[in-house]
Design an enzyme around this catalytic site. Structure first.
Site, mmCIF file in Angstrom:
data_model
loop_
_atom_site.group_PDB
_atom_site.id
_atom_site.type_symbol
_atom_site.label_atom_id
_atom_site.label_comp_id
_atom_site.label_asym_id
_atom_site.label_seq_id
_atom_site.Cartn_x
_atom_site.Cartn_y
_atom_site.Cartn_z
ATOM 1 N N GLY A 136 0.821 -1.199 0.000
ATOM 2 C CA GLY A 136 0.000 0.000 0.000
ATOM 3 C C GLY A 136 0.858 1.253 0.000
ATOM 4 O O GLY A 136 2.055 1.218 0.289
ATOM 5 N N CYS A 137 0.232 2.392 -0.318
ATOM 6 C CA CYS A 137 0.991 3.640 -0.456
ATOM 7 C C CYS A 137 1.524 4.138 0.887
ATOM 8 O O CYS A 137 2.732 4.385 1.026
ATOM 9 C CB CYS A 137 0.143 4.698 -1.153
ATOM 10 S SG CYS A 137 -1.483 4.983 -0.417
#
Length: 327
Positions: A136-137
């Site tokens: 995920g970011c």
């Protein structure tokens, strides 16, 4: 050399748009199809308007099960159902950009074992993998901020994180907090202490430092800009700032895109790049780590292409030598 035949599932979102842009310019790839039931028949540039003049490819509702590599750009929870209902050839490798397979408990799915795709810690496993769970970011920015401490068994207290992301982090679907009139000249937090990326962060930290049992206190914020993540992280640290810099630079000495800067960093240095910039500062017994990435590139599509390069033995930086939109 024959180019990789690429399939993309779910092509209308921000991360898919950036992935398409990168793959169109990548010398080793050919986009075979981009699947989208809602946009089937429409030209790609009708949705991703920045790609006008770059491609005449149209979205399709048909799937080629013989592609070399499949990118899943689906909403969280949708990759499992898609793979359960669609079969691909044994040669087809998969990179999933959702959170469906990131945790160890979820990595095995119908005979497929997904490797967590953070190149800074998983390079050798990625090189051997057929299936990748792209991080995920926020998870990417925050792990890169603290993993050198975990690797050196230096996490001895709670970790405190304040991080802000741009509007693209919320995806293309409109909501009350993504409308321009709400977002402009505004700032707010959300999912304080409960963000879904915390599971990934704890998982990797514990793999490097098994005795870590303190809390990671994470407050994510919405910024009034389009893209990027800027995170400030602090925790107790007994060493000197020189010790910290040495351990961080040593940890990332082979990293293609993670840079430890002696100067303070800011968001404009990373937007439109696959870089993560890190800066360290010591204040009394606290170490402050600043970490900054582009949420759509190093936090999503750029890292996915980086993983593709590793999987197929390409130069890790192939197709990712991008200039920041600094001005």
């Amino acid at each position: 050399m024959k180019k990789l035949e690429i399939g993309i599932i779910g092509g209308a979102g921000y991360t898919a748009g950036e992935l398409i842009r990168l793959l169109l310019q990548h010398p080793k790839t050919n986009i075979n199809f981009i699947y989208s039931t809602s946009n089937a028949g429409n030209k790609i540039y009708k949705v991703h308007q920045d790609l006008i003049g770059d491609t005449e490819i149209s979205f399709t509702s048909e799937i080629n099960s013989e592609v070399d590599l499949l990118f899943l750009c689906l909403g969280h929870g949708n990759s499992t159902s898609f793979l359960a209902n669609n079969t691909f050839s044994k040669k087809t490798k998969i990179i999933d950009l959702s959170n469906d397979f990131r945790l160890v408990a979820d990595k095995n799915f119908e005979g497929k074992e997904f490797v967590y795709g953070l190149p800074e810690t998983q390079r050798e496993a990625i090189q051997k993998a057929n299936y990748i769970a792209n991080p995920g970011c926020f998870a990417t920015a925050l792990q890169l901020a603290i993993l050198p401490l975990a690797a050196n068994k230096l996490l001895s207290n709670d970790i405190h994180i304040n991080a802000v992301t741009g509007a693209t982090g919320a995806g293309t679907s409109l909501s009350n907090t993504t409308h321009f009139t709400w977002r402009d000249n505004n700032f707010s937090h959300y999912k304080a202490f409960t963000h879904q990326h915390l599971g990934e962060i704890y998982q990797t930290v514990n793999q490097l430092q098994s005795d870590f049992d303190s809390e990671i206190n994470f407050v994510p914020n919405r910024g009034n800009f389009s893209r990027g993540i800027f995170a400030t992280v602090y925790t107790h640290y007994n060493g000197t700032i020189e010790d910290a810099k040495k351990s961080y630079k040593n940890f990332y000495k082979e990293a293609a895109f993670t840079v430890v800067s002696d100067e303070e960093v800011h968001l404009k240095q990373v937007v439109n790049t696959n870089k993560c910039l890190i800066h360290l500062m010591k204040h009394d017994n606290k170490l402050l780590i600043t970490s900054s990435i582009d949420n759509l590139l190093k936090g999503a599509s750029g890292q996915a292409v980086q993983n593709m390069n590793l999987m197929y033995g390409f130069e890790e930086t192939e197709g990712l030598q991008l200039k920041a939109t600094y001005f």
